[in-house]
Design a protein around this motif. Structure first.
Motif, mmCIF file in Angstrom:
data_model
loop_
_atom_site.group_PDB
_atom_site.id
_atom_site.type_symbol
_atom_site.label_atom_id
_atom_site.label_comp_id
_atom_site.label_asym_id
_atom_site.label_seq_id
_atom_site.Cartn_x
_atom_site.Cartn_y
_atom_site.Cartn_z
ATOM 1 N N THR A 212 7.790 65.400 36.926
ATOM 2 C CA THR A 212 7.068 64.735 35.837
ATOM 3 C C THR A 212 6.176 63.613 36.347
ATOM 4 O O THR A 212 5.371 63.084 35.577
ATOM 5 N N LEU A 213 6.317 63.209 37.604
ATOM 6 C CA LEU A 213 5.498 62.135 38.154
ATOM 7 C C LEU A 213 4.150 62.679 38.607
ATOM 8 O O LEU A 213 4.084 63.740 39.228
ATOM 9 N N PRO A 214 3.067 61.960 38.341
ATOM 10 C CA PRO A 214 1.745 62.437 38.789
ATOM 11 C C PRO A 214 1.636 62.367 40.310
ATOM 12 O O PRO A 214 1.870 61.304 40.896
ATOM 13 N N PRO A 215 1.284 63.451 40.973
ATOM 14 C CA PRO A 215 1.165 63.426 42.434
ATOM 15 C C PRO A 215 -0.018 62.611 42.914
ATOM 16 O O PRO A 215 -0.110 62.293 44.109
ATOM 17 N N ASP A 216 -0.930 62.217 42.002
ATOM 18 C CA ASP A 216 -2.103 61.455 42.417
ATOM 19 C C ASP A 216 -1.722 60.124 43.064
ATOM 20 O O ASP A 216 -2.381 59.658 43.994
ATOM 21 N N LEU A 217 -0.645 59.517 42.558
ATOM 22 C CA LEU A 217 -0.215 58.239 43.121
ATOM 23 C C LEU A 217 0.219 58.392 44.568
ATOM 24 O O LEU A 217 -0.151 57.574 45.428
ATOM 25 N N GLU A 218 0.994 59.405 44.867
ATOM 26 C CA GLU A 218 1.449 59.617 46.232
ATOM 27 C C GLU A 218 0.299 60.038 47.143
ATOM 28 O O GLU A 218 0.227 59.636 48.301
ATOM 29 N N GLU A 219 -0.617 60.851 46.617
ATOM 30 C CA GLU A 219 -1.777 61.243 47.410
ATOM 31 C C GLU A 219 -2.638 60.037 47.746
ATOM 32 O O GLU A 219 -3.171 59.925 48.858
ATOM 33 N N ALA A 220 -2.769 59.109 46.781
ATOM 34 C CA ALA A 220 -3.531 57.890 47.056
ATOM 35 C C ALA A 220 -2.848 57.055 48.138
ATOM 36 O O ALA A 220 -3.510 56.478 49.013
ATOM 37 N N VAL A 305 31.873 49.520 32.154
ATOM 38 C CA VAL A 305 30.977 48.414 32.511
ATOM 39 C C VAL A 305 29.714 48.942 33.173
ATOM 40 O O VAL A 305 28.589 48.526 32.847
ATOM 41 N N LEU A 306 29.870 49.871 34.109
ATOM 42 C CA LEU A 306 28.706 50.446 34.779
ATOM 43 C C LEU A 306 27.811 51.187 33.799
ATOM 44 O O LEU A 306 26.576 51.124 33.900
ATOM 45 N N PHE A 307 28.417 51.895 32.856
ATOM 46 C CA PHE A 307 27.614 52.626 31.884
ATOM 47 C C PHE A 307 26.749 51.681 31.071
ATOM 48 O O PHE A 307 25.549 51.924 30.883
ATOM 49 N N PHE A 308 27.324 50.587 30.572
ATOM 50 C CA PHE A 308 26.542 49.662 29.770
ATOM 51 C C PHE A 308 25.465 48.974 30.601
ATOM 52 O O PHE A 308 24.362 48.705 30.120
ATOM 53 N N PHE A 309 25.765 48.706 31.874
ATOM 54 C CA PHE A 309 24.755 48.104 32.743
ATOM 55 C C PHE A 309 23.587 49.061 32.959
ATOM 56 O O PHE A 309 22.421 48.700 32.811
ATOM 57 N N PHE A 310 23.883 50.309 33.305
ATOM 58 C CA PHE A 310 22.826 51.278 33.554
ATOM 59 C C PHE A 310 22.119 51.680 32.265
ATOM 60 O O PHE A 310 20.927 51.997 32.286
ATOM 61 N N GLU A 311 22.848 51.679 31.144
ATOM 62 C CA GLU A 311 22.213 52.028 29.877
ATOM 63 C C GLU A 311 21.132 51.013 29.534
ATOM 64 O O GLU A 311 20.037 51.387 29.091
ATOM 65 N N ARG A 312 21.407 49.752 29.777
ATOM 66 C CA ARG A 312 20.405 48.729 29.544
ATOM 67 C C ARG A 312 19.247 48.867 30.528
ATOM 68 O O ARG A 312 18.081 48.647 30.195
ATOM 69 N N PHE A 313 19.564 49.266 31.740
ATOM 70 C CA PHE A 313 18.537 49.459 32.761
ATOM 71 C C PHE A 313 17.656 50.662 32.438
ATOM 72 O O PHE A 313 16.441 50.648 32.646
ATOM 73 N N LEU A 314 18.274 51.734 31.913
ATOM 74 C CA LEU A 314 17.532 52.969 31.645
ATOM 75 C C LEU A 314 16.584 52.843 30.465
ATOM 76 O O LEU A 314 15.683 53.670 30.309
ATOM 77 N N THR A 315 16.770 51.830 29.604
ATOM 78 C CA THR A 315 15.881 51.675 28.452
ATOM 79 C C THR A 315 14.534 51.089 28.835
ATOM 80 O O THR A 315 13.626 51.040 28.009
ATOM 81 N N ARG A 316 14.400 50.618 30.049
ATOM 82 C CA ARG A 316 13.114 50.087 30.496
ATOM 83 C C ARG A 316 12.092 51.218 30.620
ATOM 84 O O ARG A 316 12.384 52.288 31.138
ATOM 85 N N GLY A 317 10.913 50.966 30.154
ATOM 86 C CA GLY A 317 9.862 51.988 30.200
ATOM 87 C C GLY A 317 9.277 52.110 31.589
ATOM 88 O O GLY A 317 9.356 51.190 32.414
ATOM 89 N N LEU A 318 8.679 53.258 31.840
ATOM 90 C CA LEU A 318 8.006 53.494 33.115
ATOM 91 C C LEU A 318 6.575 52.979 33.020
ATOM 92 O O LEU A 318 5.633 53.736 32.780
ATOM 93 N N THR A 319 6.440 51.665 33.177
ATOM 94 C CA THR A 319 5.115 51.043 33.066
ATOM 95 C C THR A 319 4.711 50.348 34.348
ATOM 96 O O THR A 319 3.789 49.537 34.352
ATOM 97 N N ALA A 320 5.399 50.660 35.449
ATOM 98 C CA ALA A 320 5.130 49.939 36.693
ATOM 99 C C ALA A 320 3.884 50.449 37.397
ATOM 100 O O ALA A 320 3.340 49.781 38.252
ATOM 101 N N GLY A 321 3.414 51.651 37.087
ATOM 102 C CA GLY A 321 2.266 52.173 37.816
ATOM 103 C C GLY A 321 1.448 53.116 36.965
ATOM 104 O O GLY A 321 1.920 53.684 35.991
ATOM 105 N N ALA A 322 0.195 53.272 37.358
ATOM 106 C CA ALA A 322 -0.686 54.199 36.651
ATOM 107 C C ALA A 322 -1.862 54.520 37.550
ATOM 108 O O ALA A 322 -2.153 53.791 38.502
ATOM 109 N N VAL A 323 -2.542 55.615 37.231
ATOM 110 C CA VAL A 323 -3.717 56.011 37.997
ATOM 111 C C VAL A 323 -4.925 55.291 37.430
ATOM 112 O O VAL A 323 -5.219 55.391 36.244
ATOM 113 N N LYS A 324 -5.585 54.553 38.258
ATOM 114 C CA LYS A 324 -6.779 53.835 37.814
ATOM 115 C C LYS A 324 -8.000 54.732 37.959
ATOM 116 O O LYS A 324 -8.230 55.311 39.006
ATOM 117 N N GLY A 325 -8.792 54.776 36.894
ATOM 118 C CA GLY A 325 -9.963 55.603 36.937
ATOM 119 C C GLY A 325 -11.190 54.862 37.451
ATOM 120 O O GLY A 325 -11.202 53.658 37.560
#
Length: 325
Positions: A212-220, A305-325
């Motif tokens: 599901t990840l765009p390969p353009d980032l890795e190619e760049a 405890v681990l489940f609640f920790f990771f559950e809170r972590f997993l709710t973060r959106g994937l907004t750390a990177g994007a392809v700039k045009g």
């Protein structure tokens, strides 16, 4: 005109009734699901915080009494602070910490049944299994999704072939092999067995996410001079942290809770026992049921405890990177 208004009001009333019934049905299902899942855990906590005598005389008591909670938790505090309840071992023991370990289900488990080594063994096996699984499957899943090589498609689907066989079928040849090689009764032998169970499904999970990840980032990154390994470290892993967290939690749960292989390979060496084996030892008529529930609570709490920790972590959106045009 009046008939149209009456028809519209009836239609709205019917729609409102259907919405109300749907809401009631939804919350009834949620409540039933919550009771089915939460009540067994609550009952385990309830039994572990009561004395054996109170459990025998009032088996259906829904809430532990304050004095029972004090009786159960005070010996744990004494154990953590002084390490013993024997006045001959530690003459400085306060009077309320003398000969109290047999009054609490938790100290029966931790002291009399010797659970701390089991906790350490389970923690070691689980952490090493998680680390090695991620170390091997992250580059493996990257290679399957990004690199071109003969048989890639066949390999990507064959990684789950091991799950076509029941665990007991694999246990028999593994038992014979580990006995001949001297790995039976060792923690590193058990880790090898767990890796054979966790790596295929971890590969499959990460492969599905990497697609599901765009390969353009890795190619760049490769164009900018990164190697494949540095592209994985700088691009793929940061974007895949939710999937990696899911794989880590899944792997930890397998290694922490697994019983069959631990029983087959570690039963001959009690010093290497993990928590599931220690918990099985509590299932004895000579051990109070309160101690069995306390042991079950000790096994369950880290996963929760681990489940609640990771559950809170997993709710973060994937907004750390994007392809700039």
């Amino acid at each position: 005109m009046a008939s149209q208004m009456t028809f519209a009001s009836r239609y709205r009333s019917r729609e409102e009734i259907e919405t109300l019934l749907g809401s009631i049905f939804k919350w009834a299902l949620i409540l039933m699901f919550a009771i089915v899942t939460i009540f067994p855990f609550y009952w385990m906590v309830n039994i572990s915080l009561r004395t054996e005598q109170d459990v025998l005389t009032n088996p259906t008591r829904l809430f532990p009494r304050p004095e029972d909670i004090q009786t159960s938790l005070h010996p744990v505090w004494c154990w953590l602070r002084y390490g013993t309840d024997d006045l001959e071992v530690n003459p400085d023991l306060p009077e309320d910490c003398v000969d109290v370990f047999n009054q609490s289900a938790f100290t029966i488990v931790l002291v009399e049944q010797g659970f701390p080594p089991f906790i350490g063994n389970s923690l070691l096996v689980s952490l090493v299994t998680v680390s090695l699984t991620l170390l091997l499957t992250i580059p493996g899943a990257y290679a399957i999704t990004r690199l071109r090589f003969p048989g890639r498609n066949l390999f990507s689907w064959a990684i789950l072939a091991i799950y076509m066989f029941p665990a007991i079928v694999l246990a028999i040849p593994l038992f014979a092999f580990f006995t001949k090689t001297g790995l039976r009764g060792t923690l590193h032998g058990l880790i090898i067995v767990y890796l054979s169970q966790t790596i295929p499904v971890a590969l499959y999970m990460l492969r599905s996410y990497f697609l599901t990840l765009p390969p353009d980032l890795e190619e760049a990154a490769l164009i900018d001079g990164c190697t494949h390994l540095s592209a994985i470290w700088r691009v793929t892993i940061p974007l895949s942290l939710p999937a990696i967290a899911s794989v880590a939690l899944y792997t930890f749960m397998i290694a922490w809770n697994e019983f069959l292989y631990a029983f087959l390979f570690l039963v001959v060496n009690p010093e290497s026992w993990t928590l599931p084996l220690g918990l099985e030892r509590l299932n004895d008529q000579e051990v109070p049921v309160t101690a069995l529930m306390a042991g079950s609570l000790i096994v369950s709490v880290p996963i929760i405890v681990l489940f609640f920790f990771f559950e809170r972590f997993l709710t973060r959106g994937l907004t750390a990177g994007a392809v700039k045009g």
